[in-house]
Design an enzyme around this catalytic site. Structure first.
Site, PDB file in Angstrom:
ATOM      1  N   ALA A 242       7.760  26.364  30.961  1.00 47.27           N
ATOM      2  CA  ALA A 242       6.404  25.883  30.698  1.00 47.27           C
ATOM      3  C   ALA A 242       6.111  25.703  29.216  1.00 47.27           C
ATOM      4  CB  ALA A 242       5.385  26.846  31.308  1.00 47.27           C
ATOM      5  N   ASP A 243       7.053  26.085  28.347  1.00 41.39           N
ATOM      6  CA  ASP A 243       6.808  26.007  26.915  1.00 41.39           C
ATOM      7  C   ASP A 243       6.832  24.551  26.441  1.00 41.39           C
ATOM      8  OD1 ASP A 243       6.848  27.921  24.330  1.00 41.39           O
ATOM      9  OD2 ASP A 243       7.937  26.072  23.908  1.00 41.39           O
ATOM     10  N   ILE A 244       5.736  24.118  25.826  1.00 42.65           N
ATOM     11  CA  ILE A 244       5.610  22.722  25.404  1.00 42.65           C
ATOM     12  C   ILE A 244       6.626  22.380  24.320  1.00 42.65           C
ATOM     13  CG2 ILE A 244       4.053  21.050  24.307  1.00 42.65           C
ATOM     14  CD1 ILE A 244       1.733  22.504  25.683  1.00 42.65           C
ATOM     15  N   TRP A 284      13.951  25.096  19.742  1.00 41.17           N
ATOM     16  CA  TRP A 284      12.724  25.215  18.939  1.00 41.17           C
ATOM     17  C   TRP A 284      13.013  24.865  17.478  1.00 41.17           C
ATOM     18  CZ3 TRP A 284      11.923  30.301  21.908  1.00 41.17           C
ATOM     19  CH2 TRP A 284      10.994  30.115  22.949  1.00 41.17           C
TER      20      TRP A 284
END
Length: 288
Positions: A242-244, A284
């Site tokens: 769910a991490d954008i 990231w």
């Protein structure tokens, strides 16, 4: 003051570490000096350990100061764990050489999965960061810690669970917390104080058992627990779907004109186990 010198197995890119954590205004670091001050609690005693890099990415070495006295060995062990000096990255790097992430791992070679300074801090921080943009999340966290925490040697420690449990929702609302987020923070602190939540015991439990236990807490969902597992406990095989940020990183990696679906993400990550946390970290890094 005693100065401990530590040499570890490379690669380990401490400058990359400092760059990544420099966005958090609560972290006290000096990029030119290549140093960071780490707040740690040992048996109720606040200790500020200063870590300075004196080596290179391939031959990493550090000095550690501020850990004299009765708790010296415990403090040094804690610093070693938090900065993941006891987890050589050679095997991880070699593993990703045969994957779609090869170029990203080469570009950010030696980036360790360093931990937040305590599981308690990691959990509260994750609660604050829920559904907020990164900049405001850091601002809100800083307000919370500087208002209710305490300072030692220029470094702020998070307020104790007892302190947070004693707060009223209205007090956090004054810092611009939402009602729900304020309730979650206070509720978690009360659970710790009352003994229904024992964060120290999590170290000995599996990821699935921790997920099953913490999901019962009000305001704690899968993303929050995954953040705790990854950055509070250093678990190596987490991928928060769910991490954008991860969605955007995968969109960039695969030159997509949209964010990937969960099904597509599940297919991508098959080749990255059992090091999904490192895949997440380097993805990231690829968009920061």
């Amino acid at each position: 003051m005693d100065l401990e010198t530590i040499k570890i197995t490379g690669p380990y890119n401490f400058d990359g570490v400092l760059d990544r954590i420099s966005r958090d205004p609560l972290n006290v670091l000096n990029l030119e000096e290549r140093s960071i001050k780490i707040p740690i609690m040992i048996e109720g005693t606040p200790i500020v350990a200063k870590v300075t890099a004196i080596g290179t990415t391939n031959e990493p070495a550090f000095t550690v100061s501020g850990i004299d006295g009765d708790h010296k060995e415990q403090a040094l062990n804690r610093v070693t764990h938090l900065l993941q000096w006891d987890t050589p990255l050679t095997e991880v790097n070699n593993f990703f050489n045969n994957t779609d992430l090869k170029e990203i791992f080469e570009q950010h070679k030696g980036t360790p999965l360093i931990l937040d300074f305590s599981p308690y801090r990691a959990l509260l921080k994750a609660i604050v960061h829920q559904q907020l943009n990164l900049s405001f999340a850091y601002t809100l966290t800083k307000r919370f810690v500087t208002t209710y925490g305490f300072e030692v040697d220029g470094v702020y420690f998070y307020p104790s669970p007892e302190k947070v449990a004693s707060l009223q929702v209205e007090e956090l609302r004054e810092l611009q917390f939402s009602n729900r987020k304020a309730e979650y923070m206070i509720g978690i602190a009360k659970a710790i104080v009352e003994g229904t939540l024992d964060l120290d015991s999590l170290h000995n439990k599996s990821d699935d058992d921790i997920m099953e236990e913490l999901i019962k807490l009000k305001g704690v969902g899968p993303w929050t627990i995954q953040c705790l597992l990854m950055f509070g406990l250093g678990r190596p095989n987490l991928f928060p779907f769910a991490d954008i940020g991860l969605q955007n990183a995968l969109k960039k990696l695969y030159n997509m004109d949209r964010k990937p679906t969960k099904e597509e993400m599940e297919e991508y990550i098959k080749d990255w186990e059992p090091y999904l946390s490192y895949a997440s970290l380097y993805l990231w890094r690829s968009i920061e």
